[in-house]
Enzyme design. Structure first.
Site, mmCIF file in Angstrom:
data_model
loop_
_atom_site.group_PDB
_atom_site.id
_atom_site.type_symbol
_atom_site.label_atom_id
_atom_site.label_comp_id
_atom_site.label_asym_id
_atom_site.label_seq_id
_atom_site.Cartn_x
_atom_site.Cartn_y
_atom_site.Cartn_z
ATOM 1 N N GLU A 109 0.844 -1.191 0.000
ATOM 2 C CA GLU A 109 0.000 0.000 0.000
ATOM 3 C C GLU A 109 0.885 1.250 0.000
ATOM 4 O OE1 GLU A 109 -3.232 -0.678 -0.223
ATOM 5 O OE2 GLU A 109 -4.010 -1.700 1.555
ATOM 6 N N GLU A 111 -3.623 -9.613 0.949
ATOM 7 C CA GLU A 111 -4.827 -9.546 1.784
ATOM 8 C C GLU A 111 -5.877 -10.604 1.433
ATOM 9 O OE1 GLU A 111 -3.090 -5.385 2.248
ATOM 10 O OE2 GLU A 111 -3.137 -6.994 0.753
#
Length: 269
Positions: free
Chosen positions: A123, A143
């Site tokens: 991210e 994720e």
């Protein structure tokens, strides 16, 4: 202190994530400290370029699943109940600021990736401009393997930064990619020997600080704002940046130094 912030006399900041016992996964307090480091960098006029790295062959593994999720869940419930808006100085926005999402940071950032760059690490990488890595570094949007969602900017930024097939390879397989594959897909700029990583990051930083800092920042701002706009609106932003920079003292110093055959003395004014 797990988040180290060091500035040298070359206008370069080194931010180091130092939580090797958790493979540089962060809890609520460390996300707060990392967000504070970015704020310090953003508002320090004497800081022109930042380098982000980690310790002991770890870059950043995102949130510490053992502690971060329970902490944030508790904070969310207390906020919903109107009891508090923060705990120990930690806010919900710290997590997104720490990974450079929703933070208008137009100063250049360099990532020196020395280990796993996954989940929140990926991210944050999306908010970084120059990315260099060691051979043993790895990258992944992992994720979905945990039934989670990469909500820190990756699903938005990655398809804008890589080709669509390359971005979807990262996003849909949720696999970890070696540095060589990341280089092939255009995620990183170069691979360097482990013992040269930080020196190489500083070399990249010096290449940038050789230029007028306000002009560099305006260039990045034009790019970042323009990506979200139509072509005509993006040109309007570019014109706005051009007018701003041509009014600076550095815009006078650059041509003058060139005419006098000397290095420019940038004032960031």
């Amino acid at each position: 202190m797990p988040i180290h912030y060091e500035k040298n006399d070359e206008h370069i900041v080194l931010v180091t994530i130092d939580r090797p016992e958790a493979r540089n996964a962060l809890d609520m307090y460390h996300f707060r400290d990392l967000a504070d480091a970015w704020r310090d960098f953003r508002y320090d006029d004497d800081a022109w370029v930042a380098i982000i790295t980690g310790v002991e062959r770890n870059f950043m593994a995102g949130g510490d699943l053992k502690t971060y999720i329970p902490q944030i869940t508790k904070l969310q419930k207390q906020i919903a109940a109107g009891e508090v808006d923060e705990i120990d100085g930690c806010k919900l926005s710290d997590g997104t600021y720490a990974v450079l999402r929703n933070m208008k940071l137009y100063k250049p950032v360099i990532a020196a990736v020395n280990g796993p760059c996954v989940a929140g690490g990926m991210e944050m990488l999306g908010g970084v401009d120059i990315r260099i890595a060691t051979e043993h570094a790895s990258f992944g949007v992992m994720e979905p393997k945990r039934g989670l969602f990469a909500g820190g900017g990756t699903t938005v930024r990655l398809p804008r930064q890589l080709s669509f097939p390359a971005a979807m390879e990262f996003l849909l397989t949720a696999e970890r990619f070696p540095a060589r594959r990341a280089l092939e897909l255009g995620l990183i700029n170069e691979i360097v020997p482990e013992d040269e990583l930080i020196d190489r990051a500083y070399a990249w930083a010096r290449r940038i600080t050789a230029n007028a800092p306000l002009a560099v920042q305006a260039t990045k701002e034009s790019v970042m704002r323009g990506l979200a706009l139509s072509l005509d609106d993006a040109y309007a932003v570019e014109t706005e940046m051009s007018k701003r920079i041509f009014q600076t003292e550095d815009a006078k110093e650059g041509p003058k130094a060139f005419a006098e055959r000397r290095a420019p003395n940038w004032k960031a004014k």
